[in-house]
Enzyme design. Structure first.
Site, short mmCIF file in Angstrom:
data_model
loop_
_atom_site.label_atom_id
_atom_site.label_comp_id
_atom_site.label_asym_id
_atom_site.label_seq_id
_atom_site.Cartn_x
_atom_site.Cartn_y
_atom_site.Cartn_z
N ASP A 80 13.98 -1.05 1.68
CA ASP A 80 14.82 -0.86 3.22
C ASP A 80 15.64 -1.72 3.13
O ASP A 80 16.80 -1.68 2.82
CB ASP A 80 13.11 -1.49 3.64
CG ASP A 80 12.22 -0.40 4.39
OD1 ASP A 80 13.12 0.87 5.15
OD2 ASP A 80 11.33 -0.45 4.14
N GLU A 105 8.04 0.80 -6.48
CA GLU A 105 8.20 1.32 -4.79
C GLU A 105 8.18 2.31 -4.32
O GLU A 105 9.09 3.22 -4.40
CB GLU A 105 9.49 0.03 -4.27
CG GLU A 105 9.44 -0.32 -4.57
CD GLU A 105 9.27 -1.38 -3.76
OE1 GLU A 105 8.65 -0.74 -2.83
OE2 GLU A 105 9.16 -2.62 -3.68
N ASP A 106 7.20 2.89 -2.86
CA ASP A 106 8.03 3.15 -1.82
C ASP A 106 9.03 3.49 -1.27
O ASP A 106 9.78 5.03 -1.27
CB ASP A 106 6.38 3.91 -0.74
CG ASP A 106 7.26 2.28 -0.22
OD1 ASP A 106 7.15 1.33 -0.28
OD2 ASP A 106 5.96 2.30 0.99
N LYS A 135 0.65 -1.21 0.13
CA LYS A 135 0.14 0.02 -0.13
C LYS A 135 0.61 1.63 0.44
O LYS A 135 0.19 2.03 -0.39
CB LYS A 135 -0.83 -0.15 1.02
CG LYS A 135 -2.16 -1.33 0.97
CD LYS A 135 -2.89 -1.09 1.94
CE LYS A 135 -3.40 -2.05 2.35
NZ LYS A 135 -4.85 -2.24 3.67
N ASP A 164 3.38 4.33 6.03
CA ASP A 164 2.84 3.79 7.46
C ASP A 164 3.34 3.21 8.47
O ASP A 164 5.13 2.52 8.36
CB ASP A 164 1.50 2.89 7.01
CG ASP A 164 1.36 1.69 6.76
OD1 ASP A 164 1.11 0.91 7.61
OD2 ASP A 164 1.98 1.16 5.93
N ARG A 170 -0.09 7.43 7.12
CA ARG A 170 0.10 7.28 5.43
C ARG A 170 -0.60 8.81 4.74
O ARG A 170 -0.05 8.90 4.11
CB ARG A 170 -1.06 6.02 4.96
CG ARG A 170 -0.52 4.95 5.04
CD ARG A 170 -0.91 4.03 3.67
NE ARG A 170 -0.73 2.90 4.43
CZ ARG A 170 0.13 1.06 4.50
NH1 ARG A 170 1.18 2.27 2.95
NH2 ARG A 170 0.01 0.50 4.77
#
Length: 188
Positions: A109, A105-106, A49, A166, A172
Site C-alpha cells: 500500500d 506480502e499480499d 493475515k 479484508d 478475506r
C-alpha cells in the site's frame, strides 16, 4: 462461493482481479521463484493475515520443497488508513540467519510495513532476502518498485477485499479481489 449473488452485499464493488487472473499470476510467480531457486531451498515468510491465501497458493505453485513461517504485523487496526506505526504482533519461529528468505506480502500500500519488515529481517542475517508481493498500488509513495523482485499485479489506489485481503476482518474468503464500497453503516 461462486454461486452467491454478491449484489445483495452493497459493500462489495466490482471485481478488480478475477480468480482466473489470480491463479495465472500466482502460477507465474511460482515459476519465476522455482527458476531462481533451483539450487536453494527458500523459506517463505508470510505476512499475516492478508497474505495467507496467496502464500498457500504460491507454495503449491513452486514444484519443490519450501519451508514456511509466519509474521503478524499491524499498521491498520480496524481502519482503512495506515497509522504509520508498525508493530510486530507475532514474530518468526525460525532462525533466518544464512537462509534464503522470500517475504510474501499480499499488497504493498504505502510501503511502510514492507520496508519495516524487510529491514527487520535483513538485520537477522539471511543469506538473501527477496520480496514477493501479489499486489502493488499504482501510487506507492515509500517504495522503489525496482527493488521488489517478484511483483504480481498493479491495482488502482482503491481499498480492496478478497483473496485474503479484508476490511475489519471481513471478506478475506472471496476467491477474487473486489473494490470495497464505503457504505453508511450508521444505525438508523
Amino acid at each position: 462461493m461462486d454461486d452467491i449473488d454478491y449484489s445483495q452485499f452493497p459493500e462489495l464493488g466490482e471485481v478488480l482481479v478475477s480468480k482466473d487472473v489470480l491463479h495465472q499470476t500466482v502460477q507465474s510467480l511460482g515459476r519465476r521463484i522455482a527458476n531462481d531457486y533451483t539450487d536453494r531451498r527458500p523459506l517463505l515468510v508470510c505476512v499475516l493475515k492478508g497474505a495467507f491465501v496467496f502464500m498457500a497458493d504460491l507454495a503449491r505453485a513452486i514444484p519443490f520443497s519450501v519451508e514456511v513461517d509466519f509474521m503478524a504485523v499491524s499498521s491498520y487496526g480496524a481502519s482503512t488508513t495506515s497509522s504509520g506505526v508498525v508493530r510486530i504482533v507475532k514474530d518468526l519461529d525460525a532462525d533466518i540467519s544464512n537462509r534464503h528468505v522470500i517475504l510474501v506480502e499480499d499488497i504493498v500500500d504505502s510501503g511502510l510495513t514492507m520496508n519495516y519488515v524487510r529491514d527487520l529481517l535483513l538485520a537477522r542475517g539471511p543469506a538473501s532476502l527477496e520480496v514477493c508481493a501479489l499486489l502493488v498500488r499504482e501510487t506507492v509513495p515509500h517504495v522503489d518498485l525496482t527493488s521488489l523482485r517478484y511483483l504480481g499485479l498493479t491495482i488502482p489506489d482503491d481499498w480492496v477485499v478478497g483473496y485474503g485481503l479484508d476490511t475489519d476482518q471481513r471478506w478475506r474468503n472471496l476467491r477474487d479481489i473486489r473494490r470495497w464500497n464505503v457504505v453508511d453503516e450508521t444505525p438508523r
